[in-house]
Design a protein around this motif. Structure first.
Motif, PDB file in Angstrom:
ATOM      1  N   PRO A 175       0.819  -1.215   0.000  1.00  0.00           N
ATOM      2  CA  PRO A 175       0.000   0.000   0.000  1.00  0.00           C
ATOM      3  C   PRO A 175       0.855   1.268   0.000  1.00  0.00           C
ATOM      4  O   PRO A 175       1.892   1.324   0.652  1.00  0.00           O
ATOM      5  CB  PRO A 175      -0.797  -0.116   1.306  1.00  0.00           C
ATOM      6  N   GLU A 176       0.420   2.236  -0.783  1.00  0.00           N
ATOM      7  CA  GLU A 176       1.053   3.549  -0.757  1.00  0.00           C
ATOM      8  C   GLU A 176       0.176   4.437   0.109  1.00  0.00           C
ATOM      9  O   GLU A 176      -1.029   4.553  -0.129  1.00  0.00           O
ATOM     10  CB  GLU A 176       1.161   4.140  -2.156  1.00  0.00           C
ATOM     11  N   THR A 177       0.783   5.035   1.109  1.00  0.00           N
ATOM     12  CA  THR A 177       0.019   5.863   2.039  1.00  0.00           C
ATOM     13  C   THR A 177       0.483   7.312   1.979  1.00  0.00           C
ATOM     14  O   THR A 177       1.560   7.616   1.459  1.00  0.00           O
ATOM     15  CB  THR A 177       0.187   5.341   3.483  1.00  0.00           C
ATOM     16  N   GLN A 178      -0.356   8.166   2.519  1.00  0.00           N
ATOM     17  CA  GLN A 178      -0.007   9.576   2.625  1.00  0.00           C
ATOM     18  C   GLN A 178      -0.601  10.090   3.930  1.00  0.00           C
ATOM     19  O   GLN A 178      -1.729   9.737   4.287  1.00  0.00           O
ATOM     20  CB  GLN A 178      -0.546  10.365   1.442  1.00  0.00           C
ATOM     21  N   ASP A 179       0.162  10.906   4.633  1.00  0.00           N
ATOM     22  CA  ASP A 179      -0.318  11.498   5.873  1.00  0.00           C
ATOM     23  C   ASP A 179      -0.895  12.881   5.598  1.00  0.00           C
ATOM     24  O   ASP A 179      -0.323  13.666   4.824  1.00  0.00           O
ATOM     25  CB  ASP A 179       0.812  11.615   6.898  1.00  0.00           C
ATOM     26  N   TYR A 180      -2.023  13.152   6.228  1.00  0.00           N
ATOM     27  CA  TYR A 180      -2.681  14.456   6.147  1.00  0.00           C
ATOM     28  C   TYR A 180      -2.768  15.020   7.563  1.00  0.00           C
ATOM     29  O   TYR A 180      -3.240  14.335   8.472  1.00  0.00           O
ATOM     30  CB  TYR A 180      -4.077  14.333   5.550  1.00  0.00           C
ATOM     31  N   ASP A 181      -2.332  16.244   7.719  1.00  0.00           N
ATOM     32  CA  ASP A 181      -2.361  16.884   9.024  1.00  0.00           C
ATOM     33  C   ASP A 181      -3.562  17.825   9.087  1.00  0.00           C
ATOM     34  O   ASP A 181      -3.443  19.036   8.954  1.00  0.00           O
ATOM     35  CB  ASP A 181      -1.042  17.640   9.250  1.00  0.00           C
ATOM     36  N   TYR A 182      -4.744  17.206   9.260  1.00  0.00           N
ATOM     37  CA  TYR A 182      -5.991  17.973   9.288  1.00  0.00           C
ATOM     38  C   TYR A 182      -6.016  18.922  10.491  1.00  0.00           C
ATOM     39  O   TYR A 182      -5.564  18.566  11.584  1.00  0.00           O
ATOM     40  CB  TYR A 182      -7.190  17.036   9.348  1.00  0.00           C
ATOM     41  N   ILE A 183      -6.565  20.113  10.295  1.00  0.00           N
ATOM     42  CA  ILE A 183      -6.574  21.109  11.368  1.00  0.00           C
ATOM     43  C   ILE A 183      -7.463  20.676  12.546  1.00  0.00           C
ATOM     44  O   ILE A 183      -7.277  21.142  13.654  1.00  0.00           O
ATOM     45  CB  ILE A 183      -6.994  22.511  10.858  1.00  0.00           C
ATOM     46  N   SER A 184      -8.395  19.770  12.308  1.00  0.00           N
ATOM     47  CA  SER A 184      -9.290  19.345  13.385  1.00  0.00           C
ATOM     48  C   SER A 184      -8.722  18.205  14.226  1.00  0.00           C
ATOM     49  O   SER A 184      -9.314  17.833  15.236  1.00  0.00           O
ATOM     50  CB  SER A 184     -10.637  18.911  12.802  1.00  0.00           C
ATOM     51  N   ASP A 185      -7.575  17.646  13.807  1.00  0.00           N
ATOM     52  CA  ASP A 185      -6.986  16.520  14.534  1.00  0.00           C
ATOM     53  C   ASP A 185      -5.685  16.924  15.199  1.00  0.00           C
ATOM     54  O   ASP A 185      -4.907  17.719  14.661  1.00  0.00           O
ATOM     55  CB  ASP A 185      -6.702  15.354  13.573  1.00  0.00           C
ATOM     56  N   GLU A 186      -5.430  16.334  16.358  1.00  0.00           N
ATOM     57  CA  GLU A 186      -4.183  16.597  17.070  1.00  0.00           C
ATOM     58  C   GLU A 186      -2.991  15.987  16.346  1.00  0.00           C
ATOM     59  O   GLU A 186      -1.926  16.586  16.271  1.00  0.00           O
ATOM     60  CB  GLU A 186      -4.275  16.023  18.489  1.00  0.00           C
ATOM     61  N   SER A 187      -3.185  14.785  15.800  1.00  0.00           N
ATOM     62  CA  SER A 187      -2.104  14.082  15.108  1.00  0.00           C
ATOM     63  C   SER A 187      -2.499  13.839  13.652  1.00  0.00           C
ATOM     64  O   SER A 187      -3.689  13.754  13.323  1.00  0.00           O
ATOM     65  CB  SER A 187      -1.845  12.728  15.775  1.00  0.00           C
ATOM     66  N   PRO A 188      -1.514  13.690  12.779  1.00  0.00           N
ATOM     67  CA  PRO A 188      -1.816  13.420  11.367  1.00  0.00           C
ATOM     68  C   PRO A 188      -2.601  12.118  11.171  1.00  0.00           C
ATOM     69  O   PRO A 188      -2.509  11.187  11.966  1.00  0.00           O
ATOM     70  CB  PRO A 188      -0.446  13.330  10.712  1.00  0.00           C
ATOM     71  N   THR A 189      -3.351  12.070  10.092  1.00  0.00           N
ATOM     72  CA  THR A 189      -4.143  10.903   9.711  1.00  0.00           C
ATOM     73  C   THR A 189      -3.520  10.271   8.481  1.00  0.00           C
ATOM     74  O   THR A 189      -3.183  10.958   7.516  1.00  0.00           O
ATOM     75  CB  THR A 189      -5.595  11.328   9.388  1.00  0.00           C
ATOM     76  N   THR A 190      -3.367   8.960   8.511  1.00  0.00           N
ATOM     77  CA  THR A 190      -2.813   8.226   7.372  1.00  0.00           C
ATOM     78  C   THR A 190      -3.950   7.728   6.499  1.00  0.00           C
ATOM     79  O   THR A 190      -4.909   7.130   6.984  1.00  0.00           O
ATOM     80  CB  THR A 190      -1.963   7.033   7.854  1.00  0.00           C
TER      81      THR A 190
END
Length: 166
Positions: free
Chosen positions: A39-54
């Motif tokens: 799997p190819e993943t990417q992390d997104y650092d959404y402003i509503s989350d404390e930590s990035p989401t994969t």
């Protein structure tokens, strides 16, 4: 309790024919079957989350094989051809058909089996004459087409899409 899926229920076939007229042969004499989805993943650092989401972006399946060398067997003859001729570029390309025989459905008098079909590249890694093995990787390229097969005259016939219901 469910039924355990046995190794012979998931079958890789390679095309030694052409795309319009495939000639599928089953890899039978391998002692390895490691289907990696990579799997190819990417992390997104959404402003509503404390930590990035994969998030999973895509998969790039590959299949590692260790073929026991039996002269005269279709799988050996084809892979040895890739080894001996040091195939690269378009010569290393073919199609793979992965059939999931444990995922079958009978409709009327026909039995259908779920399958994936994809363009692929065969990369031969090692010939070990002491162990009589020829190891290679199959890298699935492009989009994995999901469909099903039927068996006609002993050979798989692939159809893209969902298994018919009638």
């Amino acid at each position: 309790m469910g039924t355990m899926v046995k190794k012979w229920k998931i079958a890789p076939f390679l095309n030694k024919g052409t795309i319009p007229e495939p000639n599928w042969f089953r890899i039978k004499k391998s002692t390895a079957f490691d289907l990696a989805l990579n799997p190819e993943t990417q992390d997104y650092d959404y402003i509503s989350d404390e930590s990035p989401t994969t998030e999973i972006i895509k998969y790039k399946p590959s299949l590692t094989q260790s073929l026991t060398m039996y002269k005269g067997e279709d799988d050996y003859e084809e892979i040895f051809n890739h080894f001996y001729n040091l195939h690269t570029g378009s010569d290393a390309k073919t199609e793979i058909l992965l059939v999931f025989f444990q995922e079958s459905q009978t409709v009327g008098s026909n039995t259908y089996y779920k399958a994936w079909k994809s363009d692929c590249v065969i990369a031969v890694n090692n010939l070990n004459s002491v162990d009589s093995t020829l190891s290679f990787d199959i890298f699935m390229n492009g989009t994995v087409d999901k469909g099903y097969i039927t068996i006609t005259d002993g050979s798989p016939v692939y159809t893209s899409g969902d298994i018919p219901t009638e």
